[in-house]
Write a protein that holds these residues in place. Structure first.
Motif, PDB file in Angstrom:
ATOM      1  N   PRO A  58      40.430  81.340  22.569  1.00 49.71           N
ATOM      2  CA  PRO A  58      41.810  80.999  22.196  1.00 49.71           C
ATOM      3  C   PRO A  58      42.753  81.197  23.382  1.00 49.71           C
ATOM      4  CG  PRO A  58      40.949  82.819  20.843  1.00 49.71           C
ATOM      5  CD  PRO A  58      39.938  82.505  21.889  1.00 49.71           C
ATOM      6  N   LEU A  59      43.868  80.516  23.350  1.00 45.63           N
ATOM      7  CA  LEU A  59      44.867  80.613  24.408  1.00 45.63           C
ATOM      8  C   LEU A  59      45.385  82.047  24.492  1.00 45.63           C
ATOM      9  CD1 LEU A  59      46.291  78.653  26.363  1.00 45.63           C
ATOM     10  CD2 LEU A  59      48.124  78.498  24.726  1.00 45.63           C
ATOM     11  N   GLY A  60      45.351  82.650  25.672  1.00 48.09           N
ATOM     12  CA  GLY A  60      45.877  83.989  25.894  1.00 48.09           C
ATOM     13  C   GLY A  60      44.945  85.129  25.531  1.00 48.09           C
ATOM     14  N   ALA A  61      43.758  84.843  24.997  1.00 48.91           N
ATOM     15  CA  ALA A  61      42.814  85.906  24.643  1.00 48.91           C
ATOM     16  C   ALA A  61      42.194  86.479  25.909  1.00 48.91           C
ATOM     17  CB  ALA A  61      41.728  85.369  23.719  1.00 48.91           C
ATOM     18  N   PRO A  62      42.142  87.812  26.037  1.00 49.02           N
ATOM     19  CA  PRO A  62      41.585  88.407  27.252  1.00 49.02           C
ATOM     20  C   PRO A  62      40.064  88.329  27.288  1.00 49.02           C
ATOM     21  CG  PRO A  62      42.306  90.128  25.744  1.00 49.02           C
ATOM     22  CD  PRO A  62      42.688  88.822  25.133  1.00 49.02           C
ATOM     23  N   ILE A  63      39.540  87.903  28.431  1.00 45.98           N
ATOM     24  CA  ILE A  63      38.096  87.899  28.690  1.00 45.98           C
ATOM     25  C   ILE A  63      37.864  89.006  29.709  1.00 45.98           C
ATOM     26  CG2 ILE A  63      36.156  86.577  29.574  1.00 45.98           C
ATOM     27  CD1 ILE A  63      37.849  84.039  28.905  1.00 45.98           C
TER      28      ILE A  63
END
Length: 171
Positions: free
Chosen positions: A155-160
């Protein structure tokens, strides 16, 4: 055994022993001093594309033209490193696979003790979503505090998170 055969065997053993010592020293050296981090600029690729004659610029493959037309409004356009030694590094998402790891040929070279040489990859699927996949790393790849076991949409902005490095997809 003849004296010549014995001497050749001794020299061969000595050569193998020195080869082992040299390789061991190189491994220790890379562990102590780390690997050289190279940042690749997307500006150079964009500048090279603009310098091509207009006839060559217009000849994109049909599949690539379709990909560009299918990009949604809320789709991410860049990959940003938000934590770690490469904080602030940005990679433009242009439909290509992005590899992450310690290897020198990775798109983003991580100088992180907890990253594998081929740690993870981020790639687009047919629907325009971006997928993150762990490539069998030792310490794992985390998406929003969940360890990845299968390729997962991001998802947009989810930290990896890969070791101490955190990467996000942004507009």
């Amino acid at each position: 055994m003849s004296e010549l055969t014995l001497t050749v065997m001794r020299l061969g053993f000595l050569a193998v022993l020195w080869l082992f010592v040299i390789v061991a020293v190189q491994v220790i050296r890379s562990d102590l001093f780390g690997t050289k981090v190279t940042q690749r600029g997307t500006r150079r690729a964009a500048a090279a594309a603009e310098q091509r004659p207009p006839q060559q610029r217009q000849q994109q493959p049909q599949a690539q033209q379709g990909r560009n037309n299918r990009q949604r409004r809320g789709a991410p356009t860049k990959l940003v490193v938000s934590e770690g030694s490469l904080t602030g590094t940005t990679v433009a998402l242009q439909g290509q696979t992005i590899t992450l790891g310690r290897a020198h040929d990775s798109t983003i070279v991580l100088d992180d003790d907890y990253a594998s040489s081929r740690h993870a990859r981020i790639y687009p699927d047919r629907d325009g979503q971006w997928i993150v996949e762990d490539l069998g790393s030792t310490n794992g790849t985390y998406l929003d505090r969940t360890r990845l076991t299968t390729p997962t949409p991001v998802p947009l902005g989810a930290p990896i998170r890969i070791g101490k490095t955190v990467i996000e997809l942004r507009k």
